[in-house]
Design a protein around this motif. Structure first.
Motif, PDB file in Angstrom:
ATOM      1  N   GLU A 274       0.667  -1.344   0.188  1.00 57.37           N
ATOM      2  CA  GLU A 274       0.211   0.025  -0.106  1.00 57.37           C
ATOM      3  C   GLU A 274       0.775   1.350   0.039  1.00 57.37           C
ATOM      4  N   LEU A 275       1.959   1.084   0.901  1.00 55.66           N
ATOM      5  CA  LEU A 275       2.852   2.271   0.849  1.00 55.66           C
ATOM      6  C   LEU A 275       3.505   2.526  -0.530  1.00 55.66           C
ATOM      7  N   GLY A 276       3.553   1.669  -1.266  1.00 56.03           N
ATOM      8  CA  GLY A 276       4.155   1.517  -2.576  1.00 56.03           C
ATOM      9  C   GLY A 276       3.419   2.546  -3.369  1.00 56.03           C
TER      10      GLY A 276
ATOM     11  N   TRP B  40       1.808   5.193  -2.542  1.00 54.87           N
ATOM     12  CA  TRP B  40       1.641   6.591  -2.035  1.00 54.87           C
ATOM     13  C   TRP B  40       1.618   7.450  -2.995  1.00 54.87           C
ATOM     14  N   GLY B  41       0.713   8.215  -3.226  1.00 55.62           N
ATOM     15  CA  GLY B  41       0.766   9.456  -3.891  1.00 55.62           C
ATOM     16  C   GLY B  41       0.091   9.045  -5.453  1.00 55.62           C
TER      17      GLY B  41
ATOM     18  N   ARG C  91       4.875   1.596  -8.086  1.00 53.91           N
ATOM     19  CA  ARG C  91       5.157   3.176  -8.187  1.00 53.91           C
ATOM     20  C   ARG C  91       5.165   3.242  -9.573  1.00 53.91           C
TER      21      ARG C  91
END
Lengths: 257, 325, 293
Positions: free
Chosen positions: A103-105, A107-108, A155
């Motif tokens: 999930e943090l990958g 981000w944005g 990403r």
């Protein structure tokens, strides 16, 4: 069309120890570029310098990414351009679960192909789906590397920089990871690969350099590098029998660069 | 950093002529002060000398061996009350002062034991607890602390010297002695071991430095200094109350160390002067003293992490080849 | 038996304020590895802001909100304006901790300068004399309110850190700063956010402690030390540890005050902590970040 152009960079630690002494590379879009070399040659430093992880470095030289000068940018700004760095220790959040790491990958990212990309990661590494509720810490080394690469894929990197992805893996797993890299490369990401395992790297790479003591000592296509006599002796171990055993002294005398 | 050409030179205290000059001027000033200085100036210099010993001790611990102690006020109190009780019982002053230091060192060893396993904030809380415990024991045990009335200490007399001058010579002399001793300590094997432990205790241990011994030693030596400071302070003030040994006192010592310069022996002298002079300058608005302390800490760490001593070193390096630069 | 319950409850109420203070400390420590020695002083200063607002006849809610916002803003400013530049200039870790001590001294002196050192009464809608009966035990309104608020704050914080994306990014940043940076996570803003939230929790604790303790520039020193101790007891880098540590400390104090000796209440608490640390050097629930040689 070159995506990343590094020209003549010099990186120093503590303002006096040279790690890179004028390194230049040119990575063309859509290719896999490999940086080979022994321990302490400056391979990791090169990646970290590009990623903006070494404060105020490079001291000299320029780094150009997609027509923009990015030397001495902060790591966050570099990351925002779509350059993803996967460090040698994999850079996982060990106390978070696999799903949270992925999930943090994301981000944005706000586009609507997130689910599809996630599915692609799970298809490439099915084991991640099985373990998505586990803490990253509890994964095996190979699974951790898969998670790390999978997270980087999310990403949608324009440039993926990997530091020794085969480090600490069994040959089977390493081969599997490298197959995955080849697949990623085909989807359009450019890959900058640092390796000690020259054989593995040269199999997938298009071009590369050999770095020794902070200098580029050989550059060319993967084929050219793979056929260089000294590389065959010392990095691949397939040269004339006996020559590599005589060691570095002979090598220094003989080497052509 | 300072330029040192050889090990021998590294061990030498005063290396170049400007330093020799400065040391000479300082020595002369200290000798002449009793003749020409006002009583107030003499008192302030006496107080600075006393604090210099404590700041040196704290610097050995924080600056050199990298261990944080928030319990210095406790050692100070132990030293002060040991001296008070011993002199009241008729023990001669030098012996009582030595005992004050030794008693504090003993407690330092005691506090040092948790330090073997604790680091950073955990060590800070353990030492903090010690400081608070000492204060509470003093505040609640009347026979020990003299209760509400406090404890009076018999004044010193020697050779008909006035009390003020006697305290002056005593404190300044001891401060000089402790400074020299500290210089020697930090350039000895022991001091190098402290620094090694500070920079990486695991690396120090694999290099064969006995962590237990040197961590305990750091605590013991540092609390010895602080105990002696406590004893001198008690004798100087002539009157003791538990309220004098709260966390504020610990923080004063830390401010002295930081402003003077972490791990700089000569810095501790600057630091002691700073923490004594600031309250004198701001005597009319006392509440601003902590503001000045705090601002000084922030400025020093941002702009001059080596404190006054670092600034002084740069100044010296600049002039060492002056005017060829 | 009823007395025991009574003491337990009093301990829980005191412990919940320690837990609030400890939560703020732990949050900041986790995100930036800096032990914030100014935590208590920021809270005290913010409570003075609330006091001034109350003196200007603003309603309590507004004053409380002002205090919370003020402390959050102050902590963020300190982090972004002072700590970051110091880090850029290679301030050591110890140096950064000492800088928070400097901030604390400035705020303490500033509060003394603006509001004087005389203890002031702090009005609160919750009285600390009116008693609420719960079954066999009794509690002051303020004590009950404190307990409730602390509970709410901890639950909210837990939900935020565990269940939201920003919270997870905060945990990720705390665990592996470099990896978080390379993923494009705005680490600096997240650390600033945790300073803000931590300081806000401190201000909440201050507003609930001031009515009982009276307000002077030094009134938060004692609760800060206790909160610090509680955080250490639970393990400096565990949020649940901060709550557990705070409650254990409160109960231990209350019981030792009741059954052993009231004068040594504070000392006993620290003795317990030192003993716990000797057995578990990283606190009850903590496990420290790995150190590399």
């Amino acid at each position: 069309m070159s995506l990343l152009t590094v020209s003549n960079i010099e990186t120093l630690y503590f303002d006096r120890i040279y790690a890179l002494r004028g390194v230049s590379i040119e990575v063309r879009e859509g290719t896999i570029f490999t940086v080979l070399g022994p321990n302490g040659a400056g391979k990791t430093t090169l990646l970290k310098t590009i990623a903006g992880l070494i404060k105020d470095q490079p001291k000299k030289g320029t780094i150009e990414f997609d027509g923009r000068r990015i030397e001495r940018w902060s790591a966050e700004r570099v990351a925002a351009l779509g350059i993803v760095y996967v460090p040698e220790d994999r850079g996982l959040f060990r106390e978070l679960t696999v799903a949270e790491n992925l999930e943090l990958g994301l981000w944005g990212r706000r586009d609507n192909s997130i689910a599809r990309d996630l599915e692609a990661v799970f298809r490439m590494f099915p084991v991640l789906r099985e373990r998505s509720r586990q803490q990253a810490e509890s994964l095996s080394g190979g699974e951790q590397q898969m998670l790390s690469i999978g997270r980087a894929m999310l990403r949608r990197p324009r440039l993926l920089m990997l530091d020794e992805p085969s480090h600490g893996l069994t040959p089977q797993i390493a081969t599997m990871v490298y197959d995955a890299l080849a697949t990623i490369s085909m989807t359009g990401s450019t890959i900058l690969l640092v390796e000690q395992n020259a054989r593995l790297a040269l199999r997938v790479a298009h071009e590369g350099i050999i770095l020794e003591a902070g200098r580029v000592v050989l550059q060319g296509t993967a084929q050219e590098i793979g056929q260089n006599d000294d590389v065959r002796d010392l990095y691949l171990g397939v040269g004339e029998p006996g020559t590599s055993a005589t060691g570095w002294r002979l090598y220094r005398k003989r080497r052509r660069w | 950093m300072d330029r040192v050409a050889s090990y021998k030179e590294d061990l030498r205290l005063v290396r170049k002529w400007p330093e020799k000059l400065l040391a000479g001027i300082l020595f002369l000033a200290l000798c002449l002060l009793p003749q020409f200085g006002s009583d107030y100036a003499i008192y302030i210099v006496t107080l600075i000398s006393t604090y210099a010993i404590g700041v040196l001790g704290q610097n050995l611990l924080i600056g050199f061996s990298g261990q944080v102690s928030f319990g210095q006020a406790g050692f100070l109190g132990i030293g002060a009350f040991t001296l008070a009780h011993l002199t009241r019982a008729g023990v001669v002053f030098p012996l009582a002062l030595l005992a004050a230091g030794a008693m504090a060192a003993l407690f330092g060893l005691l506090v040092g034991f948790p330090a073997l396993r604790l680091k950073g904030p955990y060590l800070a809380v353990a030492t903090l607890g010690f400081g608070i415990a000492v204060y509470q024991v003093l505040a609640n045990w009347d026979t020990l602390s003299g209760g509400r009335m406090g404890l009076a200490i018999p004044p010193l007399a020697w050779n008909g010297l006035s009390k003020r001058l006697l305290m002056y010579y005593l404190n300044v002399g001891l401060a000089v002695l402790f400074t020299l001793a500290t210089y020697n300590l930090v350039s000895s094997y022991v001091g190098r071991a402290f620094i090694a432990i500070r920079d990486s205790d695991i690396a120090a241990e694999v290099m064969g430095i006995n962590l237990t011994r040197y961590k305990l030693l750091a605590f013991a030596v540092s609390s010895f200094y602080t105990g002696v400071q406590g004893g001198l302070l008690a004798q100087l003030l002539g009157h003791l109350e538990p309220q004098m040994f709260t966390l504020a006192e610990t923080i004063t010592l830390i401010v002295g160390v930081v402003v003077g310069g972490l791990a700089r022996v000569e810095g501790s002298l600057f630091g002691a002067a700073f923490v004594i002079l600031v309250p004198q300058v701001f005597a009319s608005s006392r509440e601003l003293v902590p503001v000045v302390y705090g601002a000084a800490i922030l400025l020093v760490i941002i702009f001059e992490p080596h404190g006054f001593a670092g600034r002084w070193m740069k100044f010296r390096l600049y002039f060492s080849h002056w005017p060829f630069r | 038996m009823e007395w025991l319950l009574q003491y337990l409850l009093a301990g829980l109420s005191a412990g919940s304020t320690y837990a609030l203070v400890a939560l703020g400390l732990v949050l900041v420590y986790q995100s930036s590895r800096v032990l914030n020695f100014a935590h208590g002083d920021v809270a005290a200063f913010a409570t003075f802001i609330a006091y001034t607002a109350l003196s200007a006849r603003l309603p309590f809610g507004v004053a409380f909100g002002l205090a919370v916002m003020f402390s959050a803003a102050l902590a963020t400013t300190f982090y972004l304006g002072i700590l970051i530049p110091a880090q850029r200039r290679d301030a050591t870790h110890l140096g950064q901790v000492i800088m928070t001590l400097g901030l604390g001294l400035i705020l303490q002196g500033g509060a003394a300068f603006f509001w004087g050192t005389e203890p002031q009464p702090f009005r609160s809608p919750l009285s600390d004399t009116r008693i609420v009966k719960i079954g066999p035990v009794a509690m002051t309104e303020l004590g009950l309110g404190t307990l409730g608020t602390a509970l709410c704050c901890s639950l909210l914080l837990y939900g935020f850190v565990q269940r939201t994306r920003v919270g997870r990014a905060m945990r990720a940043t705390s665990e592996n700063l470099i990896a978080a940076q390379t993923l494009g996570i705005p680490t600096r803003q997240l650390v600033a956010l945790s300073w803000a939230v931590g300081a806000a929790l401190g201000a909440v604790a201050g507003a609930f402690l001031a009515p009982a303790l009276f307000l002077d520039p030094y009134f938060m020193i004692d609760p800060f030390l206790k909160g610090f101790a509680a955080a250490i007891l639970g393990g400096l880098n565990s949020l649940p540890g901060a709550i557990v540590g705070g409650l254990i400390l409160g109960i231990a104090e209350s019981l030792s005050g009741a059954y052993i000796a009231i004068q040594f209440k504070n000392t006993l608490a620290f003795v317990i902590i030192i003993l716990v640390l000797l057995v578990r050097p990283e606190g009850l629930l903590g496990h420290e970040f790995k150190e590399r040689v």
